[in-house]
Design an enzyme around this catalytic site. Structure first.
Site, mmCIF file in Angstrom:
data_model
loop_
_atom_site.group_PDB
_atom_site.id
_atom_site.type_symbol
_atom_site.label_atom_id
_atom_site.label_comp_id
_atom_site.label_asym_id
_atom_site.label_seq_id
_atom_site.Cartn_x
_atom_site.Cartn_y
_atom_site.Cartn_z
ATOM 1 N N TYR A 124 -24.099 4.872 2.035
ATOM 2 C CA TYR A 124 -22.900 5.705 1.891
ATOM 3 C C TYR A 124 -23.144 6.850 0.900
ATOM 4 O O TYR A 124 -22.685 7.974 1.115
ATOM 5 C CB TYR A 124 -21.721 4.854 1.419
ATOM 6 C CG TYR A 124 -21.141 3.960 2.475
ATOM 7 C CD1 TYR A 124 -20.202 4.435 3.394
ATOM 8 C CD2 TYR A 124 -21.527 2.626 2.578
ATOM 9 C CE1 TYR A 124 -19.660 3.618 4.363
ATOM 10 C CE2 TYR A 124 -20.989 1.800 3.547
ATOM 11 C CZ TYR A 124 -20.058 2.294 4.438
ATOM 12 O OH TYR A 124 -19.530 1.488 5.415
ATOM 13 N N ARG A 167 0.839 -1.206 0.000
ATOM 14 C CA ARG A 167 0.000 0.000 0.000
ATOM 15 C C ARG A 167 0.873 1.256 0.000
ATOM 16 O O ARG A 167 0.558 2.238 -0.681
ATOM 17 C CB ARG A 167 -0.932 0.004 1.209
ATOM 18 C CG ARG A 167 -1.746 1.295 1.279
ATOM 19 C CD ARG A 167 -2.915 1.209 2.199
ATOM 20 N NE ARG A 167 -3.523 2.522 2.390
ATOM 21 C CZ ARG A 167 -4.619 2.737 3.070
ATOM 22 N NH1 ARG A 167 -5.260 1.737 3.633
ATOM 23 N NH2 ARG A 167 -5.100 3.954 3.198
#
Length: 344
Positions: free
Chosen positions: A152, A38
């Site tokens: 969301y 990441r």
């Protein structure tokens, strides 16, 4: 031809002496190798949209643990982004989206047929994984369920009670249902494209299904799952589908028959003994060890894992957690869990 991969055998209704195992969020922040990849990507969304790196983090837990399945590394909010919502992640706080609270907001969204331009890197990740995964490992694709994705998109972020979405469905039901219909159509196309790219199973994550009660659960959790499942089964009758209406409680009962899914994933708010009696009678179940055990470990982890395996031993079962593994989990506890499943 009968399937040979263990998860596909369980999804076809076979009771196996040792249940196959994978783990929600198995590619994630509890693994040092994930953190390194990441960092290489720069940020979370860049990682999702980089097929080589997304495939790498998907493969990492397979190399380390030998899980029976890999689940595509992506995020349920990539679909709203592909539909035209703005999406960004705030470090330490999670996702943020532009909100859908009026007809004007909804009208800014793009058509479903345009989603693939944004999502093509995800399909490339799937293609890489089908080439790179061990022959015995099943590849799972996924999407968020329409209700959960809508919560969301309406609130612009996660909320503890999904209050903004409940408010919109009550105050402007036509707009709410139009949004749900757009997400449902997009989800069908998104999952179909994952299957075309090589996904062998798909899972529908309805993380906030538990906040829907009574008729609302039937209309906004069960009905969209049935619509998505029917559309995919019409095109890909041999692709199994897992449904996960998290914290559905008694609504887990009959969910498989009502929606057509091949397997019901269970959270840990219900006991394995209850689920074996009321849910597994209709087919394969998945779950449902509390993810806290991946943090605390010890004999309790081993005992609870073995108890779940025993409770579900009379029918088709895929071992998993009741929710995603958390960033503070100990990687060694994951191995302890796997050993407890496989060394019964």
């Amino acid at each position: 031809m009968a399937p040979t991969k263990t998860i596909l055998r369980a999804l076809a209704g076979e009771t196996l002496a040792t249940p196959p195992i994978w783990m929600m969020r198995q590619a994630g922040r509890y693994l040092p190798e994930y953190k390194a990849t990441r960092a290489q990507a720069g940020d979370f969304l860049s990682l999702c949209y980089n097929p080589d790196l997304a495939a790498e983090v998907t493969l990492q837990p397979i190399r380390r643990y030998g899980f029976d399945a890999a689940i595509l590394f992506a995020d349920i909010l990539l679909l709203p982004q592909a539909l035209g919502a703005e999406l960004w992640f705030v470090t330490g706080e999670g996702p943020r989206l532009s909100t859908i609270q009026s007809q004007a907001d909804f009208d800014k969204l793009g058509p479903v047929e345009d989603i693939h331009e944004t999502l093509n890197p995800i399909y490339e990740t799937v293609r890489i994984l089908r080439r790179e995964l061990p022959a015995e490992t099943t590849l799972i694709g996924f999407a968020g369920a329409p209700w959960t994705v809508a919560t969301y998109m309406i609130a612009g972020q996660g909320t503890p009670d999904q209050g903004p979405a409940h408010a919109l469905r009550q105050e402007n039901n036509a707009l709410f249902e139009a949004l749900l219909a757009r997400i449902t159509a997009g989800t069908i196309d998104y999952l179909a494209a994952q299957i075309e790219a090589g996904a062998e199973v798909v899972k529908i994550f309805d993380s906030w299904a538990g906040s829907l009660k009574g008729e609302a659960f039937q209309k906004y959790a069960l009905a969209p799952a049935r619509e998505i499942t029917a559309a995919l089964k019409a095109r890909y009758p041999h692709i199994p589908i897992i449904g996960f209406p998290r914290e559905a409680g008694d609504n887990y009962i009959g969910f498989a028959k009502a929606t057509g899914v091949d397997c019901v994933a269970l959270d840990n708010s219900v006991s394995a003994a209850w689920a074996a009696e009321h849910v597994q009678v209709d087919g394969c179940v998945q779950g449902n060890l509390a993810s806290r055990h991946m943090v605390t470990g010890g004999q309790e982890l081993v005992d609870e894992t073995r108890a779940i395996v025993k409770a579900f031993s009379k029918g088709p079962h895929i071992f998993n957690l009741g929710h995603g593994i958390t960033p503070d989990a100990d990687p060694d506890n994951v191995q302890r869990m796997i050993d407890a499943v496989r060394q019964q």
